[in-house]
Scaffold this active site. Structure first.
Site, short mmCIF file in Angstrom:
data_model
loop_
_atom_site.label_atom_id
_atom_site.label_comp_id
_atom_site.label_asym_id
_atom_site.label_seq_id
_atom_site.Cartn_x
_atom_site.Cartn_y
_atom_site.Cartn_z
N LYS A 32 9.55 -16.09 -1.36
CA LYS A 32 8.25 -15.43 -1.19
C LYS A 32 8.32 -13.98 -1.70
CE LYS A 32 9.60 -14.51 3.53
NZ LYS A 32 9.18 -13.71 4.65
N ARG A 127 5.42 -14.32 17.00
CA ARG A 127 4.67 -14.08 15.77
C ARG A 127 3.89 -15.37 15.51
NH1 ARG A 127 7.90 -12.13 10.40
NH2 ARG A 127 8.40 -14.34 10.40
N TYR A 252 9.60 19.25 -6.27
CA TYR A 252 8.49 19.60 -5.39
C TYR A 252 8.99 20.25 -4.11
CZ TYR A 252 5.12 17.03 -8.21
OH TYR A 252 4.31 16.62 -9.23
N MET A 300 7.00 10.96 -8.41
CA MET A 300 6.45 9.66 -8.77
C MET A 300 7.22 9.00 -9.92
SD MET A 300 2.55 8.69 -9.84
CE MET A 300 1.80 9.47 -8.42
C1 LIG Z 1 10.15 -18.04 8.44
C2 LIG Z 1 11.19 -17.39 7.58
N1 LIG Z 1 12.34 -18.04 7.33
C3 LIG Z 1 13.31 -17.49 6.56
C4 LIG Z 1 13.16 -16.23 6.01
C5 LIG Z 1 14.27 -15.66 5.18
O1 LIG Z 1 14.82 -14.53 5.80
P1 LIG Z 1 16.13 -13.82 5.23
O2 LIG Z 1 15.72 -13.18 3.96
O3 LIG Z 1 16.49 -12.86 6.27
O4 LIG Z 1 17.13 -14.89 5.01
C6 LIG Z 1 11.99 -15.53 6.25
C7 LIG Z 1 11.83 -14.18 5.68
O5 LIG Z 1 11.34 -13.26 6.22
C8 LIG Z 1 10.98 -16.11 7.06
O6 LIG Z 1 9.83 -15.47 7.32
#
Ligand SMILES: Cc1ncc(COP(=O)(O)O)c(C=O)c1O
Length: 356
Positions: A32, A127, A252, A300
């Site tokens: 992701k 969550r 800066y 920047m």
């Molecule tokens: C539900 C879930 N599983 C696995 C992972 C992978 O986590 P990591 O990068 O700590 O292995 C994430 C990442 O945030 C996640 O949200």
């Protein structure tokens, strides 16, 4: 000028290391957020031997499909409306289910749609997921739906696996074991920290993200401690070299003061590239492979580097490494008061990514 190299050999190597750590589990590679900044499609191609991919959202999965990547793909947040459900059905995505509304969407799924489901138990992260009796009720509801393939798979996420001394992970694992005892379906619990720190969390599927990119989820450690190789190197070049007298300031706010005659290199990288402004003077940078300290605030597009200690001062165009090969991103994260995840995910669109 600024670029990131992504070492596909390192990604493949890291997947092999993950498999050695979790030999009985299949690997759902977490890609992701543009594969933690490394490039979603490129990483999926490099990790084509993963058993499945996990992304957060439908749109991320669709980018994979548009690129012709048809591997198993799990949506970690599931779908939120009918349009997403239909897109997921067409694309063959697997869904995490964590709300009653998502079950309702599945109830109204188009005829012929069939989903592999990962039902999420909230074991304490608070969550996503069902808690207590609602988990059993959700499972019963899913089991009665035409659009749900049997058996439903079982899923949870650990809040503090990167702090193995805390009791909460054992508590979460205990809750998951109790709630899922005797149920059919495959199980997935462990992110990177959990699969390293808690062998019992590995289950049927592990879900590593950070490890695949070569970084350590544990504070005080680096990926190399686990035999991993950093996949991303963020680099730039020297674009100016200056000689400062004692008492002159840099950048800066004049935040850095020359306390001795100083050779200052200016490199073309800044917070506009995702190199964080929270980095303090003293934070390490590699110039021509040599560790030298940041001097003054990150702008920047530029940083100042005190190169007075180098045997031969750098020339215009000489290479500067901000993190990656030779300079662990975990170390820079400490300097920036953040975590490696945020640095890797945070490189901006201006950074040209090149695959090695
Ligand atoms: C539900 C879930 N599983 C696995 C992972 C992978 O986590 P990591 O990068 O700590 O292995 C994430 C990442 O945030 C996640 O949200």
């Amino acid at each position: 000028m600024v670029g990131a190299t992504v070492d596909t050999g390192a990604l493949k190597h890291n997947l092999q290391v993950v498999r050695r750590w979790a030999p009985r589990s299949r690997v759902m590679a977490v890609i992701k957020a543009n594969a933690y900044g490394h490039g979603l499609v490129a990483v999926a191609r490099a990790l084509d031997s993963a058993d499945a991919f996990a992304v957060a959202r439908v749109d991320e999965g669709l980018i994979l499909r548009e690129a012709g990547i048809n591997a198993r793909t799990v949506l970690l947040e599931g779908v939120f409306d009918r349009e997403q459900l239909e897109a997921a059905a067409t694309a063959g995505f697997e869904l995490v289910v964590h709300t009653a509304e998502q079950i309702q969407l599945l109830r109204e799924a188009p005829q012929g749609a069939a989903f592999t489901i990962w039902l999420k138990l909230d074991t304490g992260m608070n969550r996503l997921g069902f808690k207590g009796a609602a988990f059993g009720a959700a499972l019963d509801a899913l089991n009665g739906l035409a659009a749900v393939r049997a058996p439903v798979n079982l899923f949870t996420h650990l809040a503090s696996a990167d702090a193995p001394d805390l009791p909460s992970t054992a508590e979460q694992l205990g809750l998951f074991a109790a709630a899922t005892a005797g149920l059919p379906g495959e199980r997935s619990i462990a992110n990177s920290a959990a699969m390293l720190g808690f062998a019992e969390a590995q289950a049927d599927w592990v879900r590593p993200g950070l490890l695949l990119y070569g970084a350590s989820p544990f504070a005080g450690a680096i990926g190399a401690d686990y035999g991993l190789r950093p996949a991303m190197t963020l680099h730039s070049h020297v674009i100016a070299v200056k000689h400062l007298e004692v008492g002159e300031h840099v950048g800066y706010g004049g935040a850095w003061l020359a306390e001795r005659p100083t050779v200052l290199a200016v490199a073309a990288v800044g917070y506009g590239d995702g190199y964080p402004r929270s980095l303090a003077s003293g934070s390490p940078v590699l110039v021509n492979g040599e560790r030298v300290p940041l001097a003054g605030r990150v702008s920047m597009d530029m940083i100042g580097i005190d190169v007075s200690g180098m045997a031969s001062p750098p020339q215009l165009g000489d290479p500067v490494i901000l993190w990656g090969e030779g300079l662990p991103v975990e170390e820079i994260a400490v300097w920036a008061d953040t975590i490696p995840y945020e640095l890797l995910c945070g490189i901006s669109q201006r950074v040209a990514v090149r695959l090695l």
